[in-house]
Design a protein around this motif. Structure first.
Motif, PDB file in Angstrom:
ATOM      1  N   VAL A  34       0.836  -1.199   0.000  1.00 13.98           N
ATOM      2  CA  VAL A  34       0.000   0.000   0.000  1.00 13.98           C
ATOM      3  C   VAL A  34       0.875   1.254   0.000  1.00 13.98           C
ATOM      4  N   GLY A  35       1.939   1.248   0.800  1.00 12.41           N
ATOM      5  CA  GLY A  35       2.832   2.402   0.857  1.00 12.41           C
ATOM      6  C   GLY A  35       3.554   2.657  -0.452  1.00 12.41           C
ATOM      7  N   GLY A  39       3.205   6.010  -2.401  1.00 17.12           N
ATOM      8  CA  GLY A  39       4.420   6.778  -2.672  1.00 17.12           C
ATOM      9  C   GLY A  39       4.619   7.042  -4.149  1.00 17.12           C
ATOM     10  N   HIS A  40       4.271   6.079  -4.960  1.00 20.34           N
ATOM     11  CA  HIS A  40       4.404   6.253  -6.405  1.00 20.34           C
ATOM     12  C   HIS A  40       3.445   7.335  -6.910  1.00 20.34           C
ATOM     13  N   VAL A  41       2.221   7.286  -6.435  1.00 19.01           N
ATOM     14  CA  VAL A  41       1.229   8.267  -6.847  1.00 19.01           C
ATOM     15  C   VAL A  41       1.603   9.664  -6.329  1.00 19.01           C
ATOM     16  N   GLY A  49       7.800   5.060   0.242  1.00 16.32           N
ATOM     17  CA  GLY A  49       6.452   4.687   0.650  1.00 16.32           C
ATOM     18  C   GLY A  49       6.378   3.248   1.141  1.00 16.32           C
ATOM     19  N   ALA A  50       7.123   2.355   0.505  1.00 19.07           N
ATOM     20  CA  ALA A  50       7.135   0.954   0.924  1.00 19.07           C
ATOM     21  C   ALA A  50       7.749   0.796   2.313  1.00 19.07           C
TER      22      ALA A  50
END
Length: 88
Positions: A34-35, A39-41, A49-50
């Motif tokens: 999810v992270g 984070g990519h978006v 984010g991961a």
């Protein structure tokens, strides 16, 4: 440069996966997925984010496990109501 960064990240992830136990991954994998997407978006920060998602997911899994353990111990410590009803 970009392929070197990718190889470094994959190598680091492999080393971390091999050195940690399976029990410590509880909550981390779902949170990392999810992270990474978030984070990519948010601006192509998938790895950051991961990592953040893994930390938060692990924390939430530990919190849930503690709550379940306390509920289980409180259920086993309560007297049975059915045995009290038979003594009326």
């Amino acid at each position: 440069m970009r392929s070197t960064h990718l190889i470094s990240c994959v190598t680091l992830a492999t080393v971390l996966a091999l050195t940690t136990g399976a029990a410590s991954a509880k909550g981390c994998l779902k949170g990392a997925a999810v992270g990474a997407v978030a984070g990519h978006v948010a601006g192509h920060h998938s790895v950051l984010g991961a990592v953040g998602g893994c930390v938060v997911g692990r924390h939430m899994a530990n919190k849930k496990a503690k709550e379940e353990a306390s509920q289980k111990s409180s259920v086993t410590s309560q007297p049975h109501a059915a045995s009290d009803a038979n003594h009326v």
